[in-house]
Design a protein around this motif. Sequence first.
Motif, PDB file in Angstrom:
ATOM      1  N   ALA A  51      39.254  41.316  51.374  1.00  0.00           N
ATOM      2  CA  ALA A  51      38.881  42.605  51.981  1.00  0.00           C
ATOM      3  C   ALA A  51      37.504  43.068  51.508  1.00  0.00           C
ATOM      4  N   GLY A  52      36.591  42.117  51.365  1.00  0.00           N
ATOM      5  CA  GLY A  52      35.233  42.436  50.954  1.00  0.00           C
ATOM      6  C   GLY A  52      35.026  42.585  49.457  1.00  0.00           C
ATOM      7  N   ALA A  53      36.078  42.451  48.662  1.00  0.00           N
ATOM      8  CA  ALA A  53      35.988  42.580  47.204  1.00  0.00           C
ATOM      9  C   ALA A  53      35.935  41.180  46.581  1.00  0.00           C
ATOM     10  N   GLU A  54      35.005  40.993  45.645  1.00  0.00           N
ATOM     11  CA  GLU A  54      34.839  39.698  44.975  1.00  0.00           C
ATOM     12  C   GLU A  54      35.853  39.507  43.852  1.00  0.00           C
ATOM     13  N   ARG A  55      36.283  38.254  43.672  1.00  0.00           N
ATOM     14  CA  ARG A  55      37.275  37.937  42.640  1.00  0.00           C
ATOM     15  C   ARG A  55      36.680  38.056  41.244  1.00  0.00           C
ATOM     16  N   ARG A  56      37.519  38.510  40.305  1.00  0.00           N
ATOM     17  CA  ARG A  56      37.147  38.650  38.903  1.00  0.00           C
ATOM     18  C   ARG A  56      38.132  37.875  38.039  1.00  0.00           C
ATOM     19  N   TRP A  57      37.735  37.574  36.809  1.00  0.00           N
ATOM     20  CA  TRP A  57      38.603  36.894  35.862  1.00  0.00           C
ATOM     21  C   TRP A  57      39.690  37.840  35.372  1.00  0.00           C
ATOM     22  N   THR A  58      40.866  37.296  35.115  1.00  0.00           N
ATOM     23  CA  THR A  58      41.957  38.050  34.489  1.00  0.00           C
ATOM     24  C   THR A  58      42.358  37.317  33.216  1.00  0.00           C
ATOM     25  N   ASP A  59      43.137  37.989  32.368  1.00  0.00           N
ATOM     26  CA  ASP A  59      43.485  37.406  31.074  1.00  0.00           C
ATOM     27  C   ASP A  59      44.922  36.903  30.980  1.00  0.00           C
ATOM     28  N   SER A  60      45.625  36.809  32.110  1.00  0.00           N
ATOM     29  CA  SER A  60      47.017  36.350  32.077  1.00  0.00           C
ATOM     30  C   SER A  60      47.277  35.316  33.160  1.00  0.00           C
ATOM     31  N   GLN A  61      48.248  34.474  32.901  1.00  0.00           N
ATOM     32  CA  GLN A  61      48.645  33.427  33.828  1.00  0.00           C
ATOM     33  C   GLN A  61      49.192  34.030  35.119  1.00  0.00           C
ATOM     34  N   SER A  62      48.869  33.405  36.238  1.00  0.00           N
ATOM     35  CA  SER A  62      49.359  33.778  37.569  1.00  0.00           C
ATOM     36  C   SER A  62      48.995  35.207  37.963  1.00  0.00           C
ATOM     37  N   THR A  63      47.812  35.638  37.550  1.00  0.00           N
ATOM     38  CA  THR A  63      47.289  36.943  37.955  1.00  0.00           C
ATOM     39  C   THR A  63      45.894  36.752  38.527  1.00  0.00           C
ATOM     40  N   ALA A  64      45.480  37.710  39.346  1.00  0.00           N
ATOM     41  CA  ALA A  64      44.125  37.694  39.906  1.00  0.00           C
ATOM     42  C   ALA A  64      43.719  39.140  40.156  1.00  0.00           C
ATOM     43  N   ALA A  65      42.418  39.347  40.262  1.00  0.00           N
ATOM     44  CA  ALA A  65      41.897  40.687  40.549  1.00  0.00           C
ATOM     45  C   ALA A  65      40.642  40.542  41.393  1.00  0.00           C
ATOM     46  N   TRP A  66      40.416  41.538  42.224  1.00  0.00           N
ATOM     47  CA  TRP A  66      39.217  41.568  43.055  1.00  0.00           C
ATOM     48  C   TRP A  66      38.618  42.963  42.993  1.00  0.00           C
ATOM     49  N   GLY A  67      37.291  43.022  43.070  1.00  0.00           N
ATOM     50  CA  GLY A  67      36.555  44.277  43.127  1.00  0.00           C
ATOM     51  C   GLY A  67      36.019  44.716  41.785  1.00  0.00           C
ATOM     52  N   ASP A  68      34.902  45.472  41.826  1.00  0.00           N
ATOM     53  CA  ASP A  68      34.300  46.024  40.620  1.00  0.00           C
ATOM     54  C   ASP A  68      33.814  47.429  40.934  1.00  0.00           C
ATOM     55  N   PRO A  69      34.591  48.460  40.570  1.00  0.00           N
ATOM     56  CA  PRO A  69      35.819  48.403  39.785  1.00  0.00           C
ATOM     57  C   PRO A  69      36.951  47.735  40.571  1.00  0.00           C
ATOM     58  N   THR A  70      37.957  47.306  39.847  1.00  0.00           N
ATOM     59  CA  THR A  70      39.062  46.560  40.435  1.00  0.00           C
ATOM     60  C   THR A  70      39.777  47.372  41.510  1.00  0.00           C
ATOM     61  N   THR A  71      39.902  46.766  42.701  1.00  0.00           N
ATOM     62  CA  THR A  71      40.610  47.427  43.797  1.00  0.00           C
ATOM     63  C   THR A  71      41.870  46.677  44.212  1.00  0.00           C
TER      64      THR A  71
END
Length: 170
Positions: A51-71
């Motif tokens: 949805a237009g938000a770029e992927r970011r690193w996460t610190d746990s297995q089987s997780t993901a995040a997108w957006g800065d700030p995270t959305t």
Amino acid sequence: MPRRRTIPVSILVSATLLLAGCAGTVSVEAAPESDSTACADVMVRLPDSVAGAERRWTDSQSTAAWGDPTTVIFSCGVASPGPTTLRCESVSGVDWVIDESEAPRFRVTTFGREPAVELYFDTEVSDEIQGVSSRDVLEALSPLVSRLPRDGGACVDRAEATPVPSPVAP
């Protein structure tokens, strides 16, 4: 002598680069079944943007995040929801239970998939946050989540889920 100085400098540079790469890491708690092979199969297919938000690193297995700030936050391996009165929508063959209690932030969880996936996303638009479209998020991720095994559960029409009381005999 110069060779000895090269080794500590190399270690220092490597450590600095490693730490710099972790600066933007999003902290997300791992789900109970995050180590399942089904989650691993989905994780390797997640897109670089949602949805237009770029992927970011996460610190746990089987997780993901997108957006800065995270959305958008993605967690695979959560417990499947049981019967609920919350709204349930089907997107690209995946049923999602929608918790709107924190709107414009939404928590949606797959229904009828084992292990389940939970998404938490922010649709609010402000000076600091460019929210995401819930439909865009679900349309982007549902085809990937559809790889998770079905457990027999499915959304039903609210009218079908709510029992109609029978007339009471006098």
